[in-house]
Write an enzyme that holds these catalytic residues in place. Structure first.
Site, PDB file in Angstrom:
ATOM      1  N   TYR A 228       0.660  10.894  -3.706  1.00  0.00           N
ATOM      2  CA  TYR A 228       0.672  11.360  -5.088  1.00  0.00           C
ATOM      3  C   TYR A 228       0.421  12.868  -5.155  1.00  0.00           C
ATOM      4  O   TYR A 228      -0.181  13.374  -6.092  1.00  0.00           O
ATOM      5  CB  TYR A 228      -0.338  10.571  -5.939  1.00  0.00           C
ATOM      6  CG  TYR A 228      -0.135   9.076  -5.783  1.00  0.00           C
ATOM      7  CD1 TYR A 228       0.979   8.460  -6.328  1.00  0.00           C
ATOM      8  CD2 TYR A 228      -1.036   8.288  -5.058  1.00  0.00           C
ATOM      9  CE1 TYR A 228       1.196   7.094  -6.149  1.00  0.00           C
ATOM     10  CE2 TYR A 228      -0.824   6.921  -4.882  1.00  0.00           C
ATOM     11  CZ  TYR A 228       0.292   6.341  -5.430  1.00  0.00           C
ATOM     12  OH  TYR A 228       0.516   5.002  -5.258  1.00  0.00           O
TER      13      TYR A 228
ATOM     14  N   CYS B 121      -0.950  28.545 -16.211  1.00  0.00           N
ATOM     15  CA  CYS B 121      -1.513  29.020 -17.479  1.00  0.00           C
ATOM     16  C   CYS B 121      -2.157  27.882 -18.270  1.00  0.00           C
ATOM     17  O   CYS B 121      -1.672  27.503 -19.336  1.00  0.00           O
ATOM     18  CB  CYS B 121      -0.401  29.678 -18.279  1.00  0.00           C
ATOM     19  SG  CYS B 121      -1.003  30.511 -19.718  1.00  0.00           S
ATOM     20  N   GLU B 122      -3.196  27.298 -17.704  1.00  0.00           N
ATOM     21  CA  GLU B 122      -3.986  26.267 -18.399  1.00  0.00           C
ATOM     22  C   GLU B 122      -5.404  26.354 -17.875  1.00  0.00           C
ATOM     23  O   GLU B 122      -5.610  26.471 -16.660  1.00  0.00           O
ATOM     24  CB  GLU B 122      -3.456  24.846 -18.083  1.00  0.00           C
ATOM     25  CG  GLU B 122      -2.094  24.581 -18.625  1.00  0.00           C
ATOM     26  CD  GLU B 122      -1.919  23.184 -19.203  1.00  0.00           C
ATOM     27  OE1 GLU B 122      -2.928  22.508 -19.484  1.00  0.00           O
ATOM     28  OE2 GLU B 122      -0.763  22.802 -19.363  1.00  0.00           O
TER      29      GLU B 122
ATOM     30  N   ARG C 214      -0.942   4.801  -1.029  1.00  0.00           N
ATOM     31  CA  ARG C 214      -1.914   5.844  -0.673  1.00  0.00           C
ATOM     32  C   ARG C 214      -2.414   5.732   0.773  1.00  0.00           C
ATOM     33  O   ARG C 214      -2.456   6.720   1.509  1.00  0.00           O
ATOM     34  CB  ARG C 214      -3.115   5.729  -1.620  1.00  0.00           C
ATOM     35  CG  ARG C 214      -4.185   6.780  -1.432  1.00  0.00           C
ATOM     36  CD  ARG C 214      -5.433   6.443  -2.258  1.00  0.00           C
ATOM     37  NE  ARG C 214      -5.123   6.019  -3.595  1.00  0.00           N
ATOM     38  CZ  ARG C 214      -4.963   6.837  -4.647  1.00  0.00           C
ATOM     39  NH1 ARG C 214      -5.138   8.117  -4.496  1.00  0.00           N
ATOM     40  NH2 ARG C 214      -4.678   6.357  -5.835  1.00  0.00           N
TER      41      ARG C 214
ATOM     42  N   ARG D 245      -3.504  15.891  -9.251  1.00  0.00           N
ATOM     43  CA  ARG D 245      -4.569  14.865  -9.269  1.00  0.00           C
ATOM     44  C   ARG D 245      -5.914  15.385  -9.799  1.00  0.00           C
ATOM     45  O   ARG D 245      -6.542  14.710 -10.612  1.00  0.00           O
ATOM     46  CB  ARG D 245      -4.748  14.243  -7.875  1.00  0.00           C
ATOM     47  CG  ARG D 245      -3.465  13.568  -7.346  1.00  0.00           C
ATOM     48  CD  ARG D 245      -3.710  12.726  -6.106  1.00  0.00           C
ATOM     49  NE  ARG D 245      -4.423  11.509  -6.435  1.00  0.00           N
ATOM     50  CZ  ARG D 245      -5.681  11.296  -6.176  1.00  0.00           C
ATOM     51  NH1 ARG D 245      -6.392  12.205  -5.538  1.00  0.00           N
ATOM     52  NH2 ARG D 245      -6.245  10.177  -6.552  1.00  0.00           N
TER      53      ARG D 245
ATOM     54  N   PRO E 227       0.807  -1.228   0.000  1.00  0.00           N
ATOM     55  CA  PRO E 227       0.000   0.000   0.000  1.00  0.00           C
ATOM     56  C   PRO E 227       0.835   1.271   0.000  1.00  0.00           C
ATOM     57  O   PRO E 227       1.820   1.384   0.734  1.00  0.00           O
ATOM     58  CB  PRO E 227      -0.792  -0.104   1.307  1.00  0.00           C
ATOM     59  CG  PRO E 227       0.047  -0.963   2.180  1.00  0.00           C
ATOM     60  CD  PRO E 227       0.883  -1.848   1.316  1.00  0.00           C
TER      61      PRO E 227
HETATM   62  N1  LLP Z   1       2.465  -1.445  -6.100  1.00  0.00           N
HETATM   63  C1  LLP Z   1       2.539  -1.176  -7.402  1.00  0.00           C
HETATM   64  C2  LLP Z   1       3.226  -2.118  -8.288  1.00  0.00           C
HETATM   65  C3  LLP Z   1       1.953  -0.012  -7.919  1.00  0.00           C
HETATM   66  O1  LLP Z   1       2.009   0.230  -9.219  1.00  0.00           O
HETATM   67  C4  LLP Z   1       1.308   0.891  -7.046  1.00  0.00           C
HETATM   68  C5  LLP Z   1       0.702   2.128  -7.545  1.00  0.00           C
HETATM   69  C6  LLP Z   1       1.278   0.570  -5.671  1.00  0.00           C
HETATM   70  C7  LLP Z   1       1.855  -0.609  -5.244  1.00  0.00           C
HETATM   71  C8  LLP Z   1       0.633   1.448  -4.647  1.00  0.00           C
HETATM   72  O2  LLP Z   1      -0.716   1.676  -4.882  1.00  0.00           O
HETATM   73  P1  LLP Z   1      -1.603   2.459  -3.796  1.00  0.00           P
HETATM   74  O3  LLP Z   1      -1.677   1.615  -2.558  1.00  0.00           O
HETATM   75  O4  LLP Z   1      -0.933   3.746  -3.518  1.00  0.00           O
HETATM   76  O5  LLP Z   1      -2.909   2.621  -4.423  1.00  0.00           O
HETATM   77  N2  LLP Z   1      -1.046   8.714  -9.173  1.00  0.00           N
HETATM   78  C9  LLP Z   1      -2.267   7.967  -8.942  1.00  0.00           C
HETATM   79  C10 LLP Z   1      -2.001   6.604  -8.360  1.00  0.00           C
HETATM   80  C11 LLP Z   1      -1.073   5.758  -9.202  1.00  0.00           C
HETATM   81  C12 LLP Z   1      -0.721   4.451  -8.557  1.00  0.00           C
HETATM   82  C13 LLP Z   1       0.274   3.704  -9.347  1.00  0.00           C
HETATM   83  N3  LLP Z   1       0.697   2.468  -8.763  1.00  0.00           N
HETATM   84  C14 LLP Z   1      -3.188   8.801  -8.064  1.00  0.00           C
HETATM   85  O6  LLP Z   1      -2.828   9.919  -7.703  1.00  0.00           O
HETATM   86  O7  LLP Z   1      -4.282   8.370  -7.734  1.00  0.00           O
END
Ligand code: LLP
Length: 417
Positions: free
Chosen positions: A376, A347-348, A277, A313, A275
């Site tokens: 993120y 500027c968007e 996020r 985001r 995890p």
């Molecule tokens: N493991 C792998 C292989 C991943 O690709 C990711 C996230 C995670 C773990 C962690 O995922 P999480 O628990 O954070 O959901 N920028 C996007 C999120 C992109 C996540 C990419 N991979 C946003 O702001 O929502």
């Protein structure tokens, strides 16, 4: 909920207006206790069998946050040599780092394998082609493979990382070829992993993917670990009382799936999750200043210094972040709400934090406090429009304030020329 920052005493008794004046805006403010609480929760997902949570540091790589993970005893996953380097700098030994890259060069694979002693950082290969490359340059090594379990989930199609429409993972029908390549280069497949996507509040797809991965795992002998990936969501609509990811009932539902596998497999390998996020999102807010208000063709705009360079985001995924309004250091009560569009200074036209959101009336000089920015947020910041990246401060457990990254300067931006 009327105010999140008040309900959790987010600023630990510090006056947010004074913080904004001292450190400037836009400003990322973290709360140590909230981050530690979430790290502890992920550390406890499985208690019956050997288990470790890997904090997925792409969500937030501030070294002071990595040190919290180190202290809380959780491990980490890295996506790049840069992330591995940051983890080593934070004090992680190589065996607590898992490298889960996508489409990397031979040099990058070698970099991971040459860290520390023995096998270096264990790498997961996410295509047959990368497994072949790994075998050629590192024959006889230990590695893992990333499987696409056929089930995906996530808050937006751009963050669904398994199922039919994704670049990630090796499909089930190619598994025999994994064994052939492993044999050819004398590789030990020590682990398998998956990641179905990011930001889901319903655990069902994850549980289904766990079952699928464990079914597939039976084809691999001598696995040391099985990693189920991350993706646990957080309530971004908390001011409207959105429910949290149901961690307790999720744990209860997960256990019999693991029991059945352990019985069939004859032993329990190390189980892992990944995890990002969940660990950090709720532990940060962004403070920004209101510099202008205006009406344009019937729309009320509030102009702030939180542009898409500071938090991408909303413009990238249409993501919702709750907003509280602060005046003279106090939260403005949520009444007499009016629809406003809150924007940044980039500027968007897409530089919008929220459109037609019901918020208390805002005045020039107010602070907007954007919630749930810890994941993120800073890690996806840019210097677009040549705007230096913001500072980051942390409210420590004793109520102190620590500058954990200084604001970038224009000189910093000029340094590479
Ligand atoms: N493991 C792998 C292989 C991943 O690709 C990711 C996230 C995670 C773990 C962690 O995922 P999480 O628990 O954070 O959901 N920028 C996007 C999120 C992109 C996540 C990419 N991979 C946003 O702001 O929502």
């Amino acid at each position: 909920m009327n105010s999140y920052v008040n309900s959790v005493n987010f600023f630990g008794g510090n006056n947010p207006e004074e913080l904004a004046e001292k450190y400037g805006t836009p400003l990322y403010v973290y709360n140590e206790d909230i981050i530690r609480k979430h790290m502890r929760a992920v550390a406890g997902v499985i208690s019956k069998y050997p288990y470790t949570a890997n904090y997925s540091i792409k969500a937030n790589t501030n070294i002071h946050i990595l040190k919290l993970a180190l202290e809380e005893g959780i491990n980490c996953d890295a996506m790049s040599p840069g992330e591995i380097t940051m983890l080593l700098k934070a004090g992680f030994p190589t065996e607590r780092i898992f490298f889960v890259p996508n489409n990397v060069s031979e040099e990058e694979l070698e970099f991971a394998a040459k860290q520390g002693v023995n096998t270096g950082v264990i790498t997961s290969l996410d295509s047959l082609s990368q497994l072949e490359t790994f075998g050629k340059i590192l024959p006889g090594h230990k590695c893992a493979v990333r499987i696409n379990p056929g089930v995906g989930a996530g808050h937006h199609e751009k963050v669904v990382t398994a199922g039919k429409k994704t670049k990630f993972g090796i499909q089930e029908s190619d598994i025999d070829q994994i064994f052939e390549i492993a044999k050819k280069y004398d590789l030990t497949i020590a682990g398998i992993n998956q990641h179905i996507g990011s930001g889901f509040l319903d655990p069902e797809p994850y549980l289904k993917a766990v079952s699928n991965l464990l079914r597939i795992a039976r084809r691999f002998e001598n696995l040391e670990f099985i990693d189920f990936g991350g993706g646990y969501g957080i309530p971004y609509h908390k001011l409207n009382d959105e429910a949290e990811f149901p961690m307790e009932s999720f744990k209860v539902a997960l256990e019999p799936i693991l029991d059945e596998f352990v019985k069939d497999y004859g032993r329990a390998p190390l189980f892992k999750s990944e995890p990002g996020r969940y660990c950090v999102a709720e532990g940060s807010v962004i403070l920004g200043r209101v510099y202008a208000t205006k009406e344009n063709s019937g729309v009320s705009y509030v102009g702030t210094d939180i542009g898409m360079n500071v938090l991408v985001r909303p413009s990238m995924y249409g993501s919702w972040h709750d907003i509280e309004v602060l005046r003279n250091g106090s939260v403005v009560e949520r009444k007499d709400l009016k629809p406003v569009t809150v924007t940044g200074n980039i500027c968007e036209s897409g530089d919008i934090l929220c459109a037609d959101r019901e918020l208390p009336e805002m005045q020039k000089g107010d602070l907007v406090c954007l919630l749930d920015a810890g994941a993120y947020g800073y890690s996806m910041c840019s210097s677009y429009n040549s705007r230096p990246r913001p500072a980051e401060i942390m409210i420590t457990s004793d109520g102190g304030v620590k500058l954990i990254r200084r604001r970038e300067t224009i000189e910093d931006l000029m340094r590479l020329f």
